[in-house]
Design an enzyme around this catalytic site. Structure first.
Site, PDB file in Angstrom:
ATOM      1  N   LYS A  14       0.838  -1.198   0.000  1.00 60.30           N
ATOM      2  CA  LYS A  14       0.000   0.000   0.000  1.00 60.30           C
ATOM      3  C   LYS A  14       0.883   1.261   0.000  1.00 60.30           C
ATOM      4  O   LYS A  14       2.104   1.166   0.214  1.00 60.30           O
ATOM      5  CB  LYS A  14      -0.932  -0.057   1.218  1.00 60.30           C
ATOM      6  CG  LYS A  14      -1.930  -1.230   1.148  1.00 60.30           C
ATOM      7  CD  LYS A  14      -2.823  -1.258   2.384  1.00 60.30           C
ATOM      8  CE  LYS A  14      -3.877  -2.344   2.277  1.00 60.30           C
ATOM      9  NZ  LYS A  14      -4.764  -2.375   3.482  1.00 60.30           N
ATOM     10  N   TYR A  54     -12.154  -2.464  -3.518  1.00 58.35           N
ATOM     11  CA  TYR A  54     -12.736  -2.571  -2.178  1.00 58.35           C
ATOM     12  C   TYR A  54     -14.270  -2.508  -2.211  1.00 58.35           C
ATOM     13  O   TYR A  54     -14.884  -2.096  -1.228  1.00 58.35           O
ATOM     14  CB  TYR A  54     -12.175  -1.472  -1.267  1.00 58.35           C
ATOM     15  CG  TYR A  54     -10.776  -1.780  -0.739  1.00 58.35           C
ATOM     16  CD1 TYR A  54     -10.532  -2.937   0.017  1.00 58.35           C
ATOM     17  CD2 TYR A  54      -9.708  -0.925  -0.968  1.00 58.35           C
ATOM     18  CE1 TYR A  54      -9.263  -3.228   0.499  1.00 58.35           C
ATOM     19  CE2 TYR A  54      -8.427  -1.209  -0.482  1.00 58.35           C
ATOM     20  CZ  TYR A  54      -8.221  -2.363   0.253  1.00 58.35           C
ATOM     21  OH  TYR A  54      -6.968  -2.654   0.743  1.00 58.35           O
ATOM     22  N   PHE A  62     -15.356   3.463   7.486  1.00 59.13           N
ATOM     23  CA  PHE A  62     -13.963   3.796   7.163  1.00 59.13           C
ATOM     24  C   PHE A  62     -13.701   3.819   5.655  1.00 59.13           C
ATOM     25  O   PHE A  62     -12.582   4.112   5.225  1.00 59.13           O
ATOM     26  CB  PHE A  62     -13.000   2.813   7.852  1.00 59.13           C
ATOM     27  CG  PHE A  62     -13.203   1.364   7.497  1.00 59.13           C
ATOM     28  CD1 PHE A  62     -12.673   0.828   6.328  1.00 59.13           C
ATOM     29  CD2 PHE A  62     -13.931   0.528   8.337  1.00 59.13           C
ATOM     30  CE1 PHE A  62     -12.863  -0.506   5.996  1.00 59.13           C
ATOM     31  CE2 PHE A  62     -14.115  -0.812   8.019  1.00 59.13           C
ATOM     32  CZ  PHE A  62     -13.584  -1.322   6.844  1.00 59.13           C
ATOM     33  N   ARG A  90      -1.776 -14.475   3.507  1.00 62.35           N
ATOM     34  CA  ARG A  90      -2.485 -13.751   4.570  1.00 62.35           C
ATOM     35  C   ARG A  90      -1.771 -13.930   5.912  1.00 62.35           C
ATOM     36  O   ARG A  90      -1.676 -13.000   6.697  1.00 62.35           O
ATOM     37  CB  ARG A  90      -3.923 -14.269   4.715  1.00 62.35           C
ATOM     38  CG  ARG A  90      -4.809 -13.961   3.534  1.00 62.35           C
ATOM     39  CD  ARG A  90      -5.381 -12.569   3.542  1.00 62.35           C
ATOM     40  NE  ARG A  90      -6.391 -12.363   4.547  1.00 62.35           N
ATOM     41  CZ  ARG A  90      -7.132 -11.264   4.660  1.00 62.35           C
ATOM     42  NH1 ARG A  90      -6.957 -10.257   3.801  1.00 62.35           N
ATOM     43  NH2 ARG A  90      -8.030 -11.128   5.597  1.00 62.35           N
ATOM     44  N   THR A  96      -5.499  -7.927  10.207  1.00 59.75           N
ATOM     45  CA  THR A  96      -5.828  -6.625   9.602  1.00 59.75           C
ATOM     46  C   THR A  96      -5.395  -5.476  10.499  1.00 59.75           C
ATOM     47  O   THR A  96      -4.812  -4.495  10.040  1.00 59.75           O
ATOM     48  CB  THR A  96      -7.356  -6.541   9.348  1.00 59.75           C
ATOM     49  OG1 THR A  96      -7.727  -7.644   8.519  1.00 59.75           O
ATOM     50  CG2 THR A  96      -7.738  -5.249   8.669  1.00 59.75           C
ATOM     51  N   ARG A 107       2.840  -6.897   9.107  1.00 56.26           N
ATOM     52  CA  ARG A 107       2.183  -5.843   9.900  1.00 56.26           C
ATOM     53  C   ARG A 107       2.663  -5.866  11.348  1.00 56.26           C
ATOM     54  O   ARG A 107       2.812  -4.816  11.978  1.00 56.26           O
ATOM     55  CB  ARG A 107       0.665  -6.013   9.832  1.00 56.26           C
ATOM     56  CG  ARG A 107       0.090  -5.694   8.445  1.00 56.26           C
ATOM     57  CD  ARG A 107      -1.332  -6.160   8.329  1.00 56.26           C
ATOM     58  NE  ARG A 107      -1.958  -5.818   7.057  1.00 56.26           N
ATOM     59  CZ  ARG A 107      -3.008  -6.455   6.562  1.00 56.26           C
ATOM     60  NH1 ARG A 107      -3.548  -7.471   7.223  1.00 56.26           N
ATOM     61  NH2 ARG A 107      -3.531  -6.086   5.417  1.00 56.26           N
ATOM     62  N   ASN A 117      -1.843   0.035   7.270  1.00 55.28           N
ATOM     63  CA  ASN A 117      -1.361  -1.325   7.572  1.00 55.28           C
ATOM     64  C   ASN A 117      -0.527  -1.958   6.448  1.00 55.28           C
ATOM     65  O   ASN A 117      -0.405  -3.181   6.352  1.00 55.28           O
ATOM     66  CB  ASN A 117      -2.515  -2.224   8.021  1.00 55.28           C
ATOM     67  CG  ASN A 117      -3.562  -2.436   6.957  1.00 55.28           C
ATOM     68  OD1 ASN A 117      -3.484  -1.839   5.890  1.00 55.28           O
ATOM     69  ND2 ASN A 117      -4.532  -3.291   7.232  1.00 55.28           N
ATOM     70  N   HIS A 120      -1.717  -5.541   1.408  1.00 57.62           N
ATOM     71  CA  HIS A 120      -2.993  -6.231   1.170  1.00 57.62           C
ATOM     72  C   HIS A 120      -2.694  -7.624   0.636  1.00 57.62           C
ATOM     73  O   HIS A 120      -1.749  -7.808  -0.130  1.00 57.62           O
ATOM     74  CB  HIS A 120      -3.814  -5.468   0.119  1.00 57.62           C
ATOM     75  CG  HIS A 120      -4.869  -6.322  -0.522  1.00 57.62           C
ATOM     76  ND1 HIS A 120      -6.114  -6.512   0.047  1.00 57.62           N
ATOM     77  CD2 HIS A 120      -4.855  -7.072  -1.654  1.00 57.62           C
ATOM     78  CE1 HIS A 120      -6.818  -7.339  -0.729  1.00 57.62           C
ATOM     79  NE2 HIS A 120      -6.073  -7.694  -1.763  1.00 57.62           N
ATOM     80  N   GLU A 131      -9.155 -10.128  -8.264  1.00 58.06           N
ATOM     81  CA  GLU A 131      -8.203  -9.024  -8.051  1.00 58.06           C
ATOM     82  C   GLU A 131      -7.092  -9.061  -9.096  1.00 58.06           C
ATOM     83  O   GLU A 131      -6.649  -8.015  -9.580  1.00 58.06           O
ATOM     84  CB  GLU A 131      -7.633  -9.095  -6.619  1.00 58.06           C
ATOM     85  CG  GLU A 131      -8.702  -8.775  -5.586  1.00 58.06           C
ATOM     86  CD  GLU A 131      -8.295  -9.049  -4.136  1.00 58.06           C
ATOM     87  OE1 GLU A 131      -7.149  -9.490  -3.901  1.00 58.06           O
ATOM     88  OE2 GLU A 131      -9.137  -8.831  -3.253  1.00 58.06           O
TER      89      GLU A 131
END
Ligand code: RTP
Length: 152
Positions: A14, A54, A62, A90, A96, A107, A117, A120, A131
């Site tokens: 990100k 998203y 948010f 993941r 998250t 993270r 964070n 993704h 995606e």
């Protein structure tokens, strides 16, 4: 039938991860774990593109802040392939909310705020396919590690 050895996941650094110079570390973790890099590019995504990515979160309080954050700078879009890539990807990212992420995860090692964070990762094989199509509509270069016999 699905082939877990050749499973693909969409991983994205990100804007905060790019700005903080964490791209190399994140790529290195996936390489060292044994995953194969299938696609990679730097993209400054439009808000429309991010709203598509998203889409499931539209309506969450948010959501506007998430789109502002993701549109604030370029991201590194990647596809990684290998055994159980979605689930393992993941787990390498961590929870998250970075405050709940174990040390040793990306993270858990580098972040504190859920709104910043760093990375993704697709949460299912089905979403990974969607995606990958969204971020790499031009398709993906095919190559084999078998061509490089010194790589194990
Ligand atoms: P991601 O899609 O980015 O990998 O994150 P995720 O599946 O772990 O979490 P998800 O629930 O899909 O949320 C997507 C991103 O939205 C931001 N978020 N902010 N302020 C908040 O409470 C909040 N909750 C989620 C995070 O950047 C999260 O990664």
């Amino acid at each position: 039938m699905s082939n877990k050895n050749a499973e693909r996941t969409y991983i994205m650094v990100k804007p905060d991860g790019v700005q903080r110079g964490l791209v190399g570390d994140i790529i290195g973790r996936f390489e060292k774990r044994g995953f194969k890099l299938i696609a990679l590019k730097l993209v400054h995504a439009t808000r429309e593109h991010l709203e598509d990515h998203y889409g499931d979160l539209k309506g969450k309080p948010f959501f506007p802040g998430l789109i502002n954050y993701m549109a604030s700078g370029p991201v590194v879009a990647m596809v990684w392939e290998g055994l159980d890539a979605v689930k393992t990807g993941r787990s390498m990212l961590g929870a998250t909310n970075p405050l709940a992420s174990a040390p040793g995860t990306i993270r858990g090692d580098y972040a504190l705020a859920v709104g910043r964070n760093i990375c993704h990762g697709s949460d299912s094989v089905e979403n990974a396919e969607k995606e990958i199509k969204l971020w790499f509509p031009e398709g993906i270069v095919q190559y084999s590690h078998d061509l490089a016999p010194w790589i194990f």
